[in-house]
Structure formats: structure tokens, C-alpha cells
Write a protein that holds these residues in place. Sequence first.
Motif, PDB file in Angstrom:
ATOM      1  N   GLN A  16       0.826  -1.204   0.000  1.00  6.54           N
ATOM      2  CA  GLN A  16       0.000   0.000   0.000  1.00  6.54           C
ATOM      3  C   GLN A  16       0.867   1.263   0.000  1.00  6.54           C
ATOM      4  N   GLN A  17       1.975   1.213   0.757  1.00  3.29           N
ATOM      5  CA  GLN A  17       2.884   2.366   0.785  1.00  3.29           C
ATOM      6  C   GLN A  17       3.479   2.613  -0.594  1.00  3.29           C
ATOM      7  N   LEU A  18       3.887   1.536  -1.284  1.00  2.27           N
ATOM      8  CA  LEU A  18       4.458   1.688  -2.636  1.00  2.27           C
ATOM      9  C   LEU A  18       3.407   2.248  -3.591  1.00  2.27           C
ATOM     10  N   ALA A  19       2.175   1.765  -3.450  1.00  3.31           N
ATOM     11  CA  ALA A  19       1.090   2.248  -4.314  1.00  3.31           C
ATOM     12  C   ALA A  19       0.813   3.722  -4.037  1.00  3.31           C
ATOM     13  N   ASP A  20       0.861   4.132  -2.764  1.00  4.06           N
ATOM     14  CA  ASP A  20       0.649   5.541  -2.398  1.00  4.06           C
ATOM     15  C   ASP A  20       1.731   6.434  -3.008  1.00  4.06           C
ATOM     16  N   LEU A  21       2.990   5.977  -2.905  1.00  8.26           N
ATOM     17  CA  LEU A  21       4.088   6.767  -3.486  1.00  8.26           C
ATOM     18  C   LEU A  21       3.880   6.928  -4.991  1.00  8.26           C
ATOM     19  N   ALA A  22       3.527   5.814  -5.642  1.00 10.40           N
ATOM     20  CA  ALA A  22       3.316   5.865  -7.097  1.00 10.40           C
ATOM     21  C   ALA A  22       2.171   6.813  -7.444  1.00 10.40           C
ATOM     22  N   ALA A  23       1.095   6.779  -6.665  1.00 12.81           N
ATOM     23  CA  ALA A  23      -0.058   7.646  -6.933  1.00 12.81           C
ATOM     24  C   ALA A  23       0.318   9.121  -6.791  1.00 12.81           C
ATOM     25  N   LEU A  24       1.270   9.401  -5.888  1.00 15.48           N
ATOM     26  CA  LEU A  24       1.720  10.782  -5.687  1.00 15.48           C
ATOM     27  C   LEU A  24       2.738  11.213  -6.743  1.00 15.48           C
ATOM     28  N   GLY A  25       3.165  10.247  -7.584  1.00 14.27           N
ATOM     29  CA  GLY A  25       4.139  10.565  -8.633  1.00 14.27           C
ATOM     30  C   GLY A  25       5.573  10.475  -8.165  1.00 14.27           C
ATOM     31  N   LEU A  26       5.802   9.787  -7.041  1.00  9.64           N
ATOM     32  CA  LEU A  26       7.169   9.602  -6.544  1.00  9.64           C
ATOM     33  C   LEU A  26       7.672   8.241  -7.013  1.00  9.64           C
ATOM     34  N   THR A 207      -4.861   9.796   5.743  1.00 10.73           N
ATOM     35  CA  THR A 207      -4.165   8.915   4.803  1.00 10.73           C
ATOM     36  C   THR A 207      -4.653   9.217   3.389  1.00 10.73           C
ATOM     37  N   LEU A 208      -3.879   8.742   2.416  1.00 11.52           N
ATOM     38  CA  LEU A 208      -4.256   8.977   1.026  1.00 11.52           C
ATOM     39  C   LEU A 208      -5.614   8.336   0.732  1.00 11.52           C
ATOM     40  N   ALA A 209      -5.843   7.137   1.310  1.00 19.97           N
ATOM     41  CA  ALA A 209      -7.130   6.454   1.103  1.00 19.97           C
ATOM     42  C   ALA A 209      -8.271   7.267   1.721  1.00 19.97           C
ATOM     43  N   ASP A 210      -8.024   7.841   2.920  1.00 25.29           N
ATOM     44  CA  ASP A 210      -9.029   8.703   3.562  1.00 25.29           C
ATOM     45  C   ASP A 210      -9.356   9.888   2.660  1.00 25.29           C
ATOM     46  N   ARG A 211      -8.308  10.496   2.107  1.00 25.51           N
ATOM     47  CA  ARG A 211      -8.511  11.686   1.264  1.00 25.51           C
ATOM     48  C   ARG A 211      -9.301  11.308   0.010  1.00 25.51           C
ATOM     49  N   ALA A 212      -8.970  10.138  -0.562  1.00 22.03           N
ATOM     50  CA  ALA A 212      -9.679   9.682  -1.768  1.00 22.03           C
ATOM     51  C   ALA A 212     -11.162   9.497  -1.452  1.00 22.03           C
ATOM     52  N   ALA A 213     -11.429   8.899  -0.267  1.00 21.17           N
ATOM     53  CA  ALA A 213     -12.819   8.682   0.131  1.00 21.17           C
ATOM     54  C   ALA A 213     -13.543  10.013   0.326  1.00 21.17           C
TER      55      ALA A 213
END
Length: 261
Positions: A16-26, A207-213
Motif C-alpha cells: 500500500q505504501q508503494l502504491a501511495d508513493l506511485a499515486a503521488l508521482g514519486l 491517509t491517502l485512502a481517507d482523502r480519496a474517500a
Amino acid sequence: MEDLDSGRVRPGVAEQQLADLAALGLDWDGPVVWQSERLEHYAQALAQLDADGFLYPCYCTRAEIREAASAPHGAPQDGAYPGTCRDLSVAERAERERAGRPPALRIRSNAAVVSFTDRVLGEHSVVVDDLVVRRNDGAPAYNLAVVVDDTAQRIGEIVRGADLLDTTGRQLYVAARLGLPASRHAHVPLVLGPDGARLAKRHGAVTLADRAAAGESALQVRARLAASVGLAETGELPSMTQLLERFDPAGLPREPTLLAP
Ligand SMILES: [Zn+2]
């Protein structure tokens, strides 16, 4: 991926952390390296420190260290090891071994003073205590593993949260004892909750998931983070290229950013 503490690793969190970084463009260079697959390198470093006479077994429990540290003339700083097991005799060691308590391994620091210049926070000097380099469950300690990893990955400059500033002296000390080059550091102030405490669930959707929701995209989150350190105008959605062009370590804040309530 720092996954040495097997008791605390929860399945799926690293992914999930790797997916979050990728979603942020890192992104990152090369394949992801997992500490749990590098145990032989940490064992080698421990063997080297031991052969050089820098290590000793420590049989203390956390409670014993807390107690000893709160005694008069105890530890020089909060959480520092007071040296209880540093000079045990052979007989005293044998007695503790017989009691069946598995020892951790500590490195002798002789209360070394380590000084370094942080690129963001400036000059620092810390007294290093006899820190644990192998835990009593046999796992290599974080402060050992990260030093070995940084050298293996040729990391010359470390950028991380200011909450880790206190561990830097310890890691520089371990690196020096292993004969490894010293990394340079830039500790970046944290984003904190409106109450000044570290961000947690009770502060709401963090969290990124919270923000998406809540209907906020990863790019909007990135833009908000960028605006908080002066890299974007409010409401602007800058590209990664634009952010890189604007980035200047000298312009980073020196104080934590408090999240608006
Ligand atoms: Zn001890």
C-alpha cells in the motif's frame, strides 16, 4: 522496505505504501530492496563489530533499563542505556546465561560525542549511548541495518523527517565503527495536527485512502503538500517537472507545519 520487526509487519501495508508513493508521482531507482532479504549482510556487519571487540551482551529488560536510567547519576539522556551490562565479569555473564534470558548485543560507545551538520537544521552534537545492534530476538537492530543498507545502495544524502534527528548520531557512530563512509543528512520538519501532535487517526482523514474517500485525488493531495512548503499556489495542480524545477532545499521551512483544523 524496513520489514525486520516481524512482530509488527502487517501483510499488505508495504504494498500500500508503494502504491501511495506511485499515486503521488514519486518513483525510485531500481527494484525495491527488502531488509528481510538482506539478513546475511547485517550478520556480516555484526561479526565484524564483534571481531573488533566493540560488542557486548546485554541481559536487561526494558523495565530494568527504565529503572536504572531514572536512578541518580543514571543515564546521560532520556532513553539512553545506563551501561548496566557493559563490564560484567565472566561469572556474572554465566549466571545470566543460566537464567535463560537471551541477550541483545550492544556496541560500546564510550559516550562518544558525534557532531554533524544537518542541511536543514544546522549543527548538532549528540552523546551516543551503548545502543543495541542486535535485538534479543536475534533480529538486527534498525540503527545497524539502515547504515549497512545506505552503504550498499550508495546513499550519500539522506532526506527524512525531523523526528529521526535524534537517531542520526547513533547511525553515524555505527557507520564509523564499521569503517563505512558518513552520509549527509537533511531533516525536514513534519506536518503535525492542529494540536501540534504527530498526525494520527483522531485528526481525521489523514491517509491517502481517507482523502480519496473524501473526494480528493492523489494529485490534489500532492498540490496541497507542495503549497504547504511554498512550492505551489493554493488551488494550482503543478506537474512533477514543475515541482522539481521549483524545489530548493534552502527554501524548506525550519519549523513544523500545523495542519489547519
Ligand atoms: Zn544490560
